[in-house]
Write a protein that holds these residues in place. Structure first.
Motif, PDB file in Angstrom:
ATOM      1  N   ASP A   1      -7.149   7.946  11.177  1.00 46.94           N
ATOM      2  CA  ASP A   1      -7.918   7.318  12.255  1.00 46.94           C
ATOM      3  C   ASP A   1      -6.987   6.773  13.340  1.00 46.94           C
ATOM      4  O   ASP A   1      -7.249   6.920  14.540  1.00 46.94           O
ATOM      5  CB  ASP A   1      -8.780   6.181  11.700  1.00 46.94           C
TER       6      ASP A   1
ATOM      7  N   ARG B   1      -5.566   9.739  15.327  1.00 50.67           N
ATOM      8  CA  ARG B   1      -6.554  10.311  16.252  1.00 50.67           C
ATOM      9  C   ARG B   1      -6.684   9.450  17.501  1.00 50.67           C
ATOM     10  O   ARG B   1      -6.714   9.958  18.624  1.00 50.67           O
ATOM     11  CB  ARG B   1      -7.917  10.425  15.560  1.00 50.67           C
ATOM     12  N   ASN B   2      -6.794   8.140  17.307  1.00 47.43           N
ATOM     13  CA  ASN B   2      -6.986   7.238  18.441  1.00 47.43           C
ATOM     14  C   ASN B   2      -5.781   7.255  19.379  1.00 47.43           C
ATOM     15  O   ASN B   2      -5.926   7.250  20.608  1.00 47.43           O
ATOM     16  CB  ASN B   2      -7.240   5.814  17.944  1.00 47.43           C
TER      17      ASN B   2
ATOM     18  N   ARG C   1      -5.754  10.589  21.231  1.00 49.12           N
ATOM     19  CA  ARG C   1      -6.838  10.635  22.210  1.00 49.12           C
ATOM     20  C   ARG C   1      -6.507   9.803  23.439  1.00 49.12           C
ATOM     21  O   ARG C   1      -6.764  10.223  24.582  1.00 49.12           O
ATOM     22  CB  ARG C   1      -8.136  10.149  21.567  1.00 49.12           C
ATOM     23  N   ASN C   2      -5.938   8.620  23.239  1.00 54.88           N
ATOM     24  CA  ASN C   2      -5.593   7.766  24.370  1.00 54.88           C
ATOM     25  C   ASN C   2      -4.530   8.427  25.249  1.00 54.88           C
ATOM     26  O   ASN C   2      -4.606   8.376  26.484  1.00 54.88           O
ATOM     27  CB  ASN C   2      -5.094   6.410  23.875  1.00 54.88           C
TER      28      ASN C   2
ATOM     29  N   LYS D   1      -6.172  11.212  27.229  1.00 56.75           N
ATOM     30  CA  LYS D   1      -6.980  10.675  28.327  1.00 56.75           C
ATOM     31  C   LYS D   1      -6.096  10.261  29.500  1.00 56.75           C
ATOM     32  O   LYS D   1      -6.411  10.537  30.662  1.00 56.75           O
ATOM     33  CB  LYS D   1      -7.790   9.468  27.833  1.00 56.75           C
TER      34      LYS D   1
ATOM     35  N   LYS E   1     -14.259  13.053  28.033  1.00 61.49           N
ATOM     36  CA  LYS E   1     -15.360  12.853  27.088  1.00 61.49           C
ATOM     37  C   LYS E   1     -15.188  13.742  25.852  1.00 61.49           C
ATOM     38  O   LYS E   1     -15.489  13.333  24.731  1.00 61.49           O
ATOM     39  CB  LYS E   1     -16.695  13.160  27.771  1.00 61.49           C
TER      40      LYS E   1
ATOM     41  N   VAL F   1     -12.525  14.574  24.428  1.00 57.03           N
ATOM     42  CA  VAL F   1     -11.468  14.063  23.555  1.00 57.03           C
ATOM     43  C   VAL F   1     -12.053  13.255  22.398  1.00 57.03           C
ATOM     44  O   VAL F   1     -11.529  13.269  21.279  1.00 57.03           O
ATOM     45  CB  VAL F   1     -10.478  13.191  24.364  1.00 57.03           C
ATOM     46  N   ASP F   2     -13.147  12.557  22.651  1.00 54.73           N
ATOM     47  CA  ASP F   2     -13.727  11.680  21.638  1.00 54.73           C
ATOM     48  C   ASP F   2     -14.669  12.397  20.669  1.00 54.73           C
ATOM     49  O   ASP F   2     -15.213  11.771  19.752  1.00 54.73           O
ATOM     50  CB  ASP F   2     -14.489  10.528  22.307  1.00 54.73           C
TER      51      ASP F   2
END
Length: 232
Positions: free
Chosen positions: A122, A125-126, A129-130, A133, A200, A202-203
């Motif tokens: 987790d 992934r975060n 993703r950040n 973005k 969007k 990405v999430d």
């Protein structure tokens, strides 16, 4: 080939040995697009550590292989954390983290005990993703600045370095498109919608079907409204 890979790692043993120190170093380059920057040695060293990790994996030295893969992830995180306005550091840091996580996934196929925990996944992934973005936001900004530059030579983006020949080509293109009825602000909106959609996506949960792009044009007719903007 394993023999050649081992020879490569041995040849550059010093670079491999000093890589651990890079986990805490702040590497800055501030390279701009089209301008040479000294990140290539960084990429070469990361590839070398990845090669070492795979060699250890082949030799069933899985804990050592995992340690090297984790070092790659750590180095990538460090690049992203200290990227500031250095877009190259952000992109390379993002790619480096992905490489490290791919190696960790490969290593865990031989021993499930070495797999990332659900919590670690987790977090990974975060973080990825950040970074993705932030990269998308940068490229939208660059696209908008480039459109402004096409409308006027006074609006040259600060992150693009061009030689005189390139400047001349752009000047001719600027003259040509500004003689038409293209719409710069509407063109920026195309890019905004594109990158907003990318951010969007990405999430979305891994394996999800991506929605149909909201930025699609029929370019078969050159007389279509804002044809120039739609071809950028």
């Amino acid at each position: 080939p394993i023999v050649k890979s081992q020879a490569l790692v041995t040849k550059y043993k010093k670079a491999v040995t000093t890589f651990d120190a890079a986990q805490t170093l702040q590497f800055k380059c501030y390279g701009r697009l089209n301008e040479q920057c000294s990140y290539q040695p960084v990429r070469n060293t990361v590839d070398l550590i990845a090669t070492k990790s795979l060699l250890l994996y082949q030799q069933n030295k899985l804990m050592d292989a995992k340690k090297n893969a984790q070092n790659i992830v750590g180095f990538g995180k460090n690049l992203v954390a200290n990227a500031d306005e250095d877009i190259l550091a952000l992109i390379i840091g993002f790619d480096t983290q992905q490489l490290g996580y791919d190696l960790l996934e490969t290593i865990s196929t031989k021993d499930k005990k070495l797999a990332l925990t659900a919590e670690e996944k987790d977090i990974a992934r975060n973080e990825l993703r950040n970074a993705q973005k932030d990269t998308s936001k940068y490229f939208y900004t660059l696209a908008a600045q480039s459109i402004d530059y096409l409308t006027s030579a006074n609006n040259k983006p600060t992150d693009i370095v061009m030689n005189p020949d390139e400047e001349e080509v752009i000047a001719e293109y600027r003259k040509a498109i500004n003689s038409t009825s293209w719409k710069p602000e509407e063109t920026k909106k195309y890019f905004f919608d594109l990158y907003q959609s990318s951010i969007k996506n990405v999430d979305l949960v891994c394996g999800s079907a991506y929605p149909k792009s909201i930025v699609e044009f029929d370019l078969s007719n050159p007389l279509t409204e804002n044809f120039v903007g739609k071809t950028l």
